[in-house]
Write an enzyme that holds these catalytic residues in place. Structure first.
Site, short mmCIF file in Angstrom:
data_model
loop_
_atom_site.label_atom_id
_atom_site.label_comp_id
_atom_site.label_asym_id
_atom_site.label_seq_id
_atom_site.Cartn_x
_atom_site.Cartn_y
_atom_site.Cartn_z
N CYS A 214 0.89 -1.17 0.00
CA CYS A 214 0.00 0.00 0.00
C CYS A 214 0.92 1.21 0.00
CB CYS A 214 -0.83 -0.04 1.28
SG CYS A 214 -1.92 1.34 1.54
N GLN A 215 0.97 1.94 -1.12
CA GLN A 215 1.86 3.11 -1.22
C GLN A 215 1.03 4.32 -1.64
OE1 GLN A 215 4.41 0.90 -4.02
NE2 GLN A 215 6.16 1.57 -2.82
#
Ligand SMILES: C[S@@+](CC[C@H](N)C(=O)[O-])C[C@H]1O[C@@H](n2cnc3c(N)ncnc32)[C@H](O)[C@@H]1O
Length: 412
Positions: free
Chosen positions: A85-86
């Site tokens: 998750c960026q």
């Protein structure tokens, strides 16, 4: 049924692959896999993958280094992968209206490049459920950018946050699963006239594999029509995504569904007997665990010098073996509040690496050969395999009921 050739990205130790290879009709053939642990000399996860799987091509480089040509040559029908998750925000490229630019090093854009190079029929992605709310200052932006991008590439997308324990597994692990399919596929056409709500509650892939009640939690549902400009979405979109949903023709429908829960396995079900002494804890570590699990009120000083009181509620004295385990993290078994703390007879111990594997549904000793710390790390990164098998079975059903082949055969 026709074989589906699969590329496994961010493959880790192969959770997606085992899950897909365990389906009823065995139509999935993982022909290409990529796994690379940044800045590590020894590539433990890749070595484990390579040792356990003997067919297909296995690539051990940064996915960003894989050329468009190599991606094209994989010639796959499906892409699977669990990715970090960026920050998925995008800016306009220097050539203005013509393109957009994601942040460098953000792995979702490598998935997009893979899709552009291969145009697979199906996508199956997995992420932490926090993705739906990120970033906190513009809730839902990242997932909105992701859905919009996939939809603009020609994919309809269904998603569901699944807690593995609610569907019969021994671990509480909430992850979002994202299923994309070409919007001109027969499956997409077969549900075209079914309302979004009905797809989410009854007839979509997740609804049939992971049944939910007909009513929604607190009547929570939400919808929105997206424009075509992903940069504009990145700059301004904020939305309350619920646990289930679908996007097609730029229209997002989301609802807070209630799972029809199945009896979970428990932590006790997966524990080993006669565990080696090395997993039992010294008095000193037991005291530390007890302290960490207890309630606390501590004085702390913030980075700006402000003093505040930090408080934390108490946990049960040790993990209840009659319930599913808590979520396994990459730090599992270190002296830590998140690690499992098992009372075994009159003594206390951590999980063994085999127990960590069992909590995700991996075969015993799948990760044997790497240091124990890495075995826990790889399991903290991995997924709950039976969930993937269930999704794979649903894709097989879709292939059986809606494949282009069967339609052509019906013509004769
Ligand atoms: C969340 S884990 C996926 C675990 C996997 N589903 C499994 O069952 O083991 C993400 C994986 O992506 C890998 N990874 C991170 N950056 C990468 C990159 N730039 N290129 C290729 N792989 C990368 C990590 O090493 C990690 O194994």
């Amino acid at each position: 049924m026709k074989t589906i050739k699969v590329a496994e990205l961010f493959a880790g130790v192969g959770g997606f692959r085992i899950g897909l290879e365990n389906t009823e009709n065995k139509i999935f053939d993982i022909t290409w896999a990529n796994q690379w642990e940044p800045s590590r000399k020894v590539q433990h996860a890749f070595d484990c993958y390579n040792r356990n799987f003997t067919t297909g091509e296995h690539s051990n480089v940064d996915i960003a280094e894989v050329s468009d040509e190599e991606m094209k040559n994989t010639n796959v029908d499906m892409i699977v992968g669990g990715f970090p998750c960026q920050d998925y925000s995008v800016a306009r490229s220097l050539n203005g209206e013509l393109g957009m630019r994601g942040k460098k090093g953000v792995l979702f854009w490598e998935i997009v490049r893979f899709i552009q190079n291969t145009r697979p029929k199906y996508l199956l992605l997995e992420n932490v459920d926090r993705l739906l709310k990120s970033p906190s200052k513009q809730r839902g932006r990242d997932f909105g950018v992701m859905l919009s991008t996939l939809n603009e590439l020609g994919y309809d997308v269904e998603w569901r946050v699944i807690n593995a324990a609610e569907y019969g597994n021994a671990q509480k692990r909430r992850r979002v699963f994202i299923f994309g399919y070409l919007n001109n596929s027969n499956y997409a056409k077969s549900i075209k006239n079914i309302s979004n709500k009905e797809v989410v509650l009854k007839s979509g892939l997740f609804a049939s594999g992971f049944p939910v009640l007909e009513e929604l939690y607190k009547d929570r549902e939400n919808e929105v029509q997206l424009g075509h400009d992903t940069v504009n979405i990145s700059d301004h979109f904020s939305f309350n995504f619920h646990t289930s949903g679908i996007i097609r023709d730029g229209h997002i429908y989301t609802a807070h569904t209630i799972p029809i829960e199945e009896t979970p396995k428990t932590l006790g079900d997966i524990l080993e007997n006669n565990v080696s002494e090395e997993y039992f804890l010294s008095e000193e570590k037991i005291e530390k665990f007890k302290y960490l699990r207890g309630p606390k009120k501590l004085k702390r000083t913030s980075a700006t010098g402000h003093e505040y009181q930090y408080s934390e509620g108490g946990m049960s004295p040790y993990d209840d073996i009659n319930k599913p385990a808590r979520t396994m993290l990459t730090s599992e078994s270190s002296v830590n509040r998140s690690s499992h703390f098992i009372k075994d007879g009159d003594n206390y111990r951590t999980l063994t690496p085999i127990e960590a594997e069992r909590l995700n549904g991996f075969p015993d000793n799948w990760t044997e050969g790497m240091p124990n710390k890495m075995r826990y790390f790889c399991m903290g990164n991995a997924l709950v395999i039976p969930l993937v098998t269930r999704i794979g079975n649903e894709i097989e059903r879709i292939e059986q009921e809606h494949s282009d082949d069967s339609i052509q055969l019906n013509l004769f």
